[in-house]
Design an enzyme around this catalytic site. Structure first.
Site, PDB file in Angstrom:
ATOM      1  NE  ARG A 251      -3.111  -7.834  -4.241  1.00 62.98           N
ATOM      2  CZ  ARG A 251      -3.906  -8.157  -3.247  1.00 62.98           C
ATOM      3  NH1 ARG A 251      -3.430  -8.367  -2.054  1.00 62.98           N
ATOM      4  NH2 ARG A 251      -5.203  -8.289  -3.443  1.00 62.98           N
TER       5      ARG A 251
ATOM      6  CE  LYS B 162     -14.660  -7.031   4.536  1.00 63.74           C
ATOM      7  NZ  LYS B 162     -13.723  -6.732   3.450  1.00 63.74           N
TER       8      LYS B 162
ATOM      9  CB  SER C 133      -4.524  -6.311   4.963  1.00 63.65           C
ATOM     10  OG  SER C 133      -4.044  -5.079   4.476  1.00 63.65           O
TER      11      SER C 133
ATOM     12  CG  HIS D 246      -1.911  -0.986   1.373  1.00 62.36           C
ATOM     13  ND1 HIS D 246      -2.055  -1.744   2.516  1.00 62.36           N
ATOM     14  CD2 HIS D 246      -2.881  -1.402   0.519  1.00 62.36           C
ATOM     15  CE1 HIS D 246      -3.068  -2.575   2.358  1.00 62.36           C
ATOM     16  NE2 HIS D 246      -3.575  -2.400   1.156  1.00 62.36           N
TER      17      HIS D 246
END
Length: 158
Positions: free
Chosen positions: A90, A41, A127, A17
Site C-alpha cells: 500500500r 492474537k 482490516s 486483499h
C-alpha cells in the site's frame, strides 16, 4: 506450473486483499490463499469464519485454493511446492517490513517474494480500519465484499 501464495490474517478480507488475489489468479496457474493461525492474537473472526468468507469471495476464481497454516510460511510453501509469495504493497511503510520478510523467506527456503502495488482505490484500506469504521456505525460498502460487510455489521453493530 506457476504456483504462488497470498498469505495474511484476513480478519476480515477486504477488497484490497481480493484485488491482489484476483490479479495473482490471472498471472498464475494456482494461487493459494493462506490464512495464518496465530494463537497469540485474538481475531474478530475465527479461523473457520475467515476461511469461509475467503472461499465465498474467491469462488469465481477456479485456480484459487484457501487454506490455513501455523508456523512458518516457508514450510507451508515447501509442503505445496510453492516457489513464490505475492504481497500487496500500500505504501513505502509496507515495503520496509515486507522487504525484511522477503529476505528472510529467501534465506530460509529460497522462496521469492513478488510485490504488487495495491490498486489506488484500496491503498488506504486495512482490516483494522474497516473494523473500527463498522464499530462506530460507518458504512464500508464497496470496501469489503457484501458477505463480509454483513458479517461485520452482525458482529460489531452495537
Amino acid at each position: 506450473m506457476r504456483r504462488v501464495v497470498c498469505p495474511g490474517s484476513f480478519d476480515p478480507v477486504t477488497n484490497g486483499h481480493l484485488d491482489i488475489i484476483e490479479r495473482a489468479s490471472k498471472l498464475c496457474d494456482e494461487v493459494y490463499v493462506a490464512v495464518l493461525i496465530n494463537a497469540a492474537k485474538k481475531g474478530l473472526f475465527t479461523i473457520e469464519e475467515r476461511l469461509d468468507m475467503l472461499r465465498e469471495v474467491t469462488k469465481e476464481f477456479p485456480n484459487v485454493t484457501v487454506e490455513s497454516f501455523q508456523g512458518l510460511l516457508v514450510d507451508f510453501c515447501r509442503e505445496r511446492e510453492i516457489p513464490a509469495i505475492v504481497k500487496g504493497l500500500r505504501a513505502v511503510s509496507d515495503f520496509d517490513y515486507e522487504l525484511q520478510m522477503a529476505q528472510m523467506n529467501h534465506r530460509l527456503a529460497g522462496i521469492e517474494t513478488l510485490f504488487v502495488p495495491t490498486n489506488p482505490l484500496y491503498s488506504f484500506l486495512s482490516s483494522t480500519l474497516i473494523k473500527e469504521v463498522v464499530a462506530y456505525g460507518g458504512d464500508v460498502s464497496g470496501l469489503v465484499p457484501d458477505v463480509v460487510r454483513q458479517r461485520l455489521e452482525e458482529r460489531l453493530a452495537g
